[in-house]
Design a protein around this motif. Structure first.
Motif, PDB file in Angstrom:
ATOM      1  N   GLN A 193      41.516  55.115  41.241  1.00 15.41           N
ATOM      2  CA  GLN A 193      41.411  54.893  42.678  1.00 15.41           C
ATOM      3  C   GLN A 193      41.915  53.513  43.090  1.00 15.41           C
ATOM      4  OE1 GLN A 193      38.449  56.335  45.272  1.00 15.41           O
ATOM      5  NE2 GLN A 193      37.186  57.187  43.650  1.00 15.41           N
ATOM      6  N   LEU A 194      41.809  52.537  42.188  1.00 15.36           N
ATOM      7  CA  LEU A 194      42.189  51.177  42.543  1.00 15.36           C
ATOM      8  C   LEU A 194      43.709  51.025  42.530  1.00 15.36           C
ATOM      9  CD1 LEU A 194      39.480  49.227  40.493  1.00 15.36           C
ATOM     10  CD2 LEU A 194      39.408  49.925  42.902  1.00 15.36           C
ATOM     11  N   ASP A 195      44.186  49.984  43.166  1.00 13.51           N
ATOM     12  CA  ASP A 195      45.616  49.731  43.325  1.00 13.51           C
ATOM     13  C   ASP A 195      46.201  49.168  42.031  1.00 13.51           C
ATOM     14  OD1 ASP A 195      48.130  49.198  44.234  1.00 13.51           O
ATOM     15  OD2 ASP A 195      47.567  47.522  45.532  1.00 13.51           O
ATOM     16  N   GLU A 243      43.850  48.003  37.492  1.00 11.99           N
ATOM     17  CA  GLU A 243      44.789  47.562  38.518  1.00 11.99           C
ATOM     18  C   GLU A 243      46.037  46.932  37.896  1.00 11.99           C
ATOM     19  OE1 GLU A 243      41.838  45.757  41.728  1.00 11.99           O
ATOM     20  OE2 GLU A 243      40.988  45.948  39.713  1.00 11.99           O
ATOM     21  N   VAL A 249      35.870  52.548  47.818  1.00  7.29           N
ATOM     22  CA  VAL A 249      37.181  51.899  47.777  1.00  7.29           C
ATOM     23  C   VAL A 249      37.820  51.993  49.155  1.00  7.29           C
ATOM     24  CG1 VAL A 249      39.482  51.938  46.746  1.00  7.29           C
ATOM     25  CG2 VAL A 249      37.466  52.410  45.336  1.00  7.29           C
ATOM     26  N   PRO A 300      40.305  52.546  51.952  1.00  7.67           N
ATOM     27  CA  PRO A 300      41.516  53.385  51.894  1.00  7.67           C
ATOM     28  C   PRO A 300      42.820  52.617  52.087  1.00  7.67           C
ATOM     29  CG  PRO A 300      40.291  53.733  53.948  1.00  7.67           C
ATOM     30  CD  PRO A 300      39.414  52.923  53.054  1.00  7.67           C
ATOM     31  N   ARG A 310      42.663  49.543  49.034  1.00  2.71           N
ATOM     32  CA  ARG A 310      42.447  50.138  47.714  1.00  2.71           C
ATOM     33  C   ARG A 310      41.662  49.187  46.798  1.00  2.71           C
ATOM     34  NH1 ARG A 310      47.649  52.712  45.176  1.00  2.71           N
ATOM     35  NH2 ARG A 310      46.033  53.513  43.771  1.00  2.71           N
TER      36      ARG A 310
END
Length: 509
Positions: A17-19, A245, A351, A353, A356
């Motif tokens: 989910q993280l960038d 990330e 997180v 949107p 992120r």
């Protein structure tokens, strides 16, 4: 061929989910900015010198060797499991659920305290650049420095909170730029100090009589002085905590960990050794004072103009150090929250949107660090207590990984089948043993209730001298009660973060 890219998340049941935008240098920068050679060496030089004289510098290679053993163990783990909240998730892989939770809890609370401790370092440097930074009083009052440290530190914590709330891309840009400035300044400082040497090499063996009247003689004094080095060389695991990330994290994270601690040792050691040898007057009592220290040597030996330029780079280093510590604390909180292992986990694990990144933990951790900072207002000696508690907790958190790792090695369960991107091979067992012994020794040294560490000057209070033991016992005991009595009944990966099963036909594709 699987349809997913396994970067360590699938084994924990998480979905990405993280960038994932961090490159190799930014990963290295995260680790080295947490260690922050300029912050640590300049912040704590006076403590080491005042406690052990110039000879305290020999604690630097000793601490490096001990921490290198821990870093090697962590590099091996990072090559397999480069996930957020590294210490928490590594302990989950190696030990029991309780051990994992305690590792995360200990690291999280230690990181929050560390943010406050690093923020206090502004006070040691900024007023020496310009007297206008002494905004509270004129610096001569009993509580002037302590109160002003809260003001300056509060501004820094507000800055790191805002930056982290806007996501990892902004954080890494600022952090990487700050690290470049710090590294260039460190190299230039080493060169300039080297051409301004005024003392013979045997000054590095001078104890200045600091062992007199100390239990154990100079060994007792050296153990106290060694804390100045022990306070600096940790946080290298941040490179792996940002693994979710980071691009190609299994390769990147182990290298970043080892490069960060090695570069810190080389440059930090050069600054300390050459700074001592360049001291215009080694007998100056200001060198063992929080208002003098290494800053005074730089200003005296390089001149006010050049010296203040380097002090500005130290302020940059303190800033990115605090930013990196805050970032690491957020990842630990996020990692625990998505397992529903903290109060208000759904909010903490959410997180954003657009950015992120987990925004709520950034704000909550910033507020908690500010609250800890306020304790400093009327306690001039609280800095050492706060720093010692924070660092001791991190050493304990590291032990909650290296001890289960050693048990797994002895049982033959580590390393697990399959290749990792970094392996200690046959050296794994001896390195792991030394890492455990080192961590236990340093945690004991940090928490030992000595007046020289916790209550060196009047007013004398029993709660300051025993502050480390009391605080750590309360944090560990309270955390264990929270988990065993309440939190463990709720543990489980939140649905929003749970790895969904693959559609039929794709699992073996």
């Amino acid at each position: 061929m699987t349809s997913r890219t396994d970067d360590g998340l699938e084994g924990f049941g998480y979905r990405q989910q993280l960038d994932r935008s961090i490159g190799g240098f930014a990963s290295f920068a995260a680790g080295i900015s947490y260690i922050s050679i300029l912050t640590g060496t300049f912040q704590l030089f006076y403590f080491g010198w005042g406690s052990g004289g110039p000879a305290y510098v020999w604690s630097w290679p000793l601490v490096f060797l001990g921490q290198l053993m821990v870093a090697l163990c962590f590099a091996e783990l990072a090559g397999r499991y480069p996930v957020a909240g590294s210490v928490y998730n590594w302990a989950k892989r190696l030990g029991s659920a309780t051990v994992s939770w305690m590792a995360g809890w200990t690291m999280l609370t230690a990181s929050v305290v560390t943010i406050a401790a690093v923020a206090l370092a502004y006070q040691i440097t900024l007023p020496q650049i310009w007297s206008g930074f002494q905004v509270y009083g004129d610096g001569t009052g009993t509580y002037d420095s302590a109160a002003n440290a809260v003001v300056l530190g509060g501004v820094l914590i507000l800055f790191t909170t805002v930056v982290n709330a806007f996501g990892v891309r902004l954080m890494t840009r600022i952090n990487s730029a700050g690290v470049v400035i710090e590294l260039v300044a460190a190299v230039l400082l080493v060169v300039l100090l080297a051409v301004n040497l005024t003392n013979p090499p045997d000054l590095l063996l001078d104890t200045q009589g600091t062992g007199q009247g100390v239990p154990g003689g100079y060994l007792g004094a050296f153990l106290v002085a060694a804390l100045a080095s022990g306070y600096v060389m940790y946080g290298f695991d941040t490179a792996s905590s940002l693994g979710e990330e980071t691009r190609d994290p299994r390769r990147t994270a182990p290298r970043a960990i080892l490069r960060a601690i090695t570069a810190s040792f080389v440059l930090g050691g050069g600054i300390l050794v050459l700074g001592i040898l360049a001291a215009p007057d080694p007998s100056d009592p200001a060198l063992g004072s929080g208002t003098g220290g290494l800053q005074a040597i730089v200003l005296q030996s390089l001149g006010s103009g050049v010296g203040k330029a380097f002090l500005v780079s130290i302020v940059v280093a303190i800033t990115v150090c605090c930013l990196a510590v805050h970032t690491a604390a957020i990842r630990v909180a996020f990692a625990m929250a998505r397992d529903n292992n903290l109060p208000a986990s759904r909010a903490l694990a959410r997180v954003h949107p657009r950015f992120r990144a987990p925004v709520v933990p950034a704000v909550v951790i910033g507020v908690l660090a500010l609250a800890i900072l306020l304790v400093n207002v009327r306690q001039p000696q609280i800095f050492t207590v706060v720093t010692s508690i924070a660092v001791a907790m991190i050493y304990i958190a590291y032990l909650l990984v290296t001890v289960p790792m050693l048990r797994a090695r002895l049982r033959g369960d580590w390393p697990p089948p399959g290749a990792g991107w970094f392996s200690l091979g046959r050296w794994g067992l001896p390195v792991n043993v030394v890492a455990v012994l080192w961590g236990a020794a340093m945690a004991t040294n940090l928490l030992w209730p000595r007046a020289a560490v916790y209550n060196a000057t009047a007013p004398y209070h029993w709660y300051l001298r025993w502050g480390g033991v009391i605080a750590v016992a309360a944090i560990l005991g309270g955390g264990l009660l929270l988990y065993r009595g309440y939190q463990r009944k709720r543990t489980g990966v939140l649905e929003a973060h749970r790895l969904a099963p693959e559609p039929d036909g794709l699992a073996g594709a």
